[in-house]
Design a protein around this motif. Structure first.
Motif, PDB file in Angstrom:
ATOM      1  N   GLY A 312      -8.384  -9.129  -3.307  1.00  0.00           N
ATOM      2  CA  GLY A 312      -9.758  -9.542  -3.050  1.00  0.00           C
ATOM      3  C   GLY A 312     -10.756  -8.912  -3.999  1.00  0.00           C
ATOM      4  N   LEU A 313     -11.903  -9.578  -4.124  1.00  0.00           N
ATOM      5  CA  LEU A 313     -12.925  -9.176  -5.078  1.00  0.00           C
ATOM      6  C   LEU A 313     -14.284  -9.661  -4.601  1.00  0.00           C
ATOM      7  N   SER A 314     -15.316  -8.834  -4.759  1.00  0.00           N
ATOM      8  CA  SER A 314     -16.693  -9.209  -4.452  1.00  0.00           C
ATOM      9  C   SER A 314     -17.535  -9.044  -5.704  1.00  0.00           C
ATOM     10  N   VAL A 315     -18.312 -10.075  -6.040  1.00  0.00           N
ATOM     11  CA  VAL A 315     -19.180 -10.055  -7.210  1.00  0.00           C
ATOM     12  C   VAL A 315     -20.584 -10.427  -6.759  1.00  0.00           C
ATOM     13  N   PHE A 316     -21.600  -9.668  -7.199  1.00  0.00           N
ATOM     14  CA  PHE A 316     -22.942  -9.984  -6.711  1.00  0.00           C
ATOM     15  C   PHE A 316     -24.001  -9.760  -7.781  1.00  0.00           C
ATOM     16  N   ALA A 317     -25.132 -10.403  -7.604  1.00  0.00           N
ATOM     17  CA  ALA A 317     -26.336 -10.181  -8.400  1.00  0.00           C
ATOM     18  C   ALA A 317     -27.498 -10.039  -7.437  1.00  0.00           C
TER      19      ALA A 317
END
Length: 375
Positions: A312-317
């Motif tokens: 799993g991976l979380s990417v945010f701006a």
């Protein structure tokens, strides 16, 4: 317009995989208020709902005679009188060092006339206008959600009469005020801003809304069915590995592109006002012990390029500029096609002066309104 981020958000797009412990209950200063109810009740998920009377002194309770309601909190409402520019306020004790998810629910019931339209104000800040007309026609409830910082030992949630809308008083059926874990959405500068939810989506899901107890904070993850691209998996992704603590089940469905093709989504499914938005995307490879490399563009600007694994991976701006309809385009950088599991979009808006509560009802003009950010 090219996405720009403030200096406070120097890392425009970040990956965080932090070990954190997610609580299994709504803890701390959290409230589940059944507005207009005479006594407490427990819903099918085991959540206790309490009457709102101790927190507001204005308005009158009104039962709704609607058969087959799945949510018992919709069986009653609190109605407030029509008084030009009046604010009717709930005062809720909170921890001044925490942030809170607010979710009011509105269900006017069957009506031959248009339901009231009114404003929501939190601690003196205009949040949004409530217009439930479309949901009333569909026979459904209206949910609004935002994240606000506590600015004192009491949080005031107010319904404001606005004569520019309608000539009838506001109403409310339920109010949730949920204390969030310190890590959740902590990249946002809450010293001067709040976040209004635009969309929270579980891609590839054809089931019900994902919520408590799957989500420890009762966030609503709406399904996004697409039978052509939907794929299911049963990986044991751990929620505690992600700073926003998403429920593990959002990683068990995904939209996966066809081989040698991009995955193109119009998401969120509404046109957005030009402004800054918090965008968070979640990924997990649907194949066990596998990985794939992908490129993610939002409105033709690169949001992320990297590798997704089954862990799993979380990417945010934190401040991504959006306007109008949004296209998310995922392309493959490896043999396996691109995929996406879940996503959140919030509008960022400034917070203003504090509301002064007087006997549960505050009167007078409220401050100039920023652009509306809706549910």
């Amino acid at each position: 317009m090219r996405p720009l981020l403030s200096a406070a958000a120097a890392a425009a797009v970040l990956l965080l995989l932090l070990p954190l412990a997610a609580g299994q209950r709504l803890r701390g200063f959290s409230y589940q208020l059944d507005c207009g109810a005479a006594s407490s009740s427990t819903d099918s998920r085991g959540l206790r709902w309490d009457p709102d009377g101790p927190y507001v002194s204005a308005g009158s309770a009104r039962p709704l005679s609607v058969q087959g309601l799945l949510d018992p909190a919709l069986a009653s409402l609190r109605a407030f009188p029509y008084r030009t520019n009046a604010k009717f306020c709930y005062a809720l004790p909170v921890d001044p060092n925490r942030r809170y998810l607010l979710r009011p629910t509105f269900f006017y019931g069957p009506t031959s006339t248009a339901p009231p339209v009114f404003d929501l104000i939190v601690d003196g800040t205009f949040w949004t206008a409530v217009d439930t007309a479309d949901d009333v026609l569909a026979g459904s409830a209206s949910h609004y959600e935002a994240v606000f910082p506590a600015r004192g030992r009491n949080l005031t949630f107010c319904l404001g009469v606005n004569p520019d809308y309608t000539k009838s008083g506001p109403f409310i059926n339920a109010l949730q005020v949920i204390q969030l874990h310190d890590s959740v959405y902590n990249a946002t500068d809450f010293t001067g801003s709040a976040m209004g939810l635009i969309a929270r989506t579980k891609f590839g899901s054809t089931g019900d809304v994902e919520r408590y107890p799957d989500d420890s904070f009762d966030r609503y993850w709406q399904p996004f069915p697409d039978r052509k691209h939907a794929v299911s998996s049963t990986h044991n992704v751990t929620s505690a590995d992600f700073w926003n603590l998403p429920p593990p089940d959002v990683f068990n469905t995904a939209l996966v592109a066809e081989q040698n093709s991009p995955l193109v989504l119009q998401w969120p499914p509404i046109s957005l006002q030009n402004g800054s938005y918090y965008v968070s995307l979640y990924f997990a490879d649907t194949l066990a012990n596998s990985s794939r490399t992908l490129d993610v563009n939002i409105n033709d600007y690169q949001f992320y390029e990297g590798t997704v694994t089954s862990a799993g991976l979380s990417v945010f701006a934190t401040q991504w500029i959006l306007s109008g309809l949004t296209r998310v385009i995922l392309t493959s950088k490896s043999v396996l096609p691109p995929l996406i599991n879940a996503g959140e979009v919030f509008g960022i808006f400034p917070i203003g002066r504090l509301t002064i509560t007087r006997d549960g009802a505050c009167y007078g003009e409220y401050e100039e309104k920023p652009p509306k950010h809706t549910r």
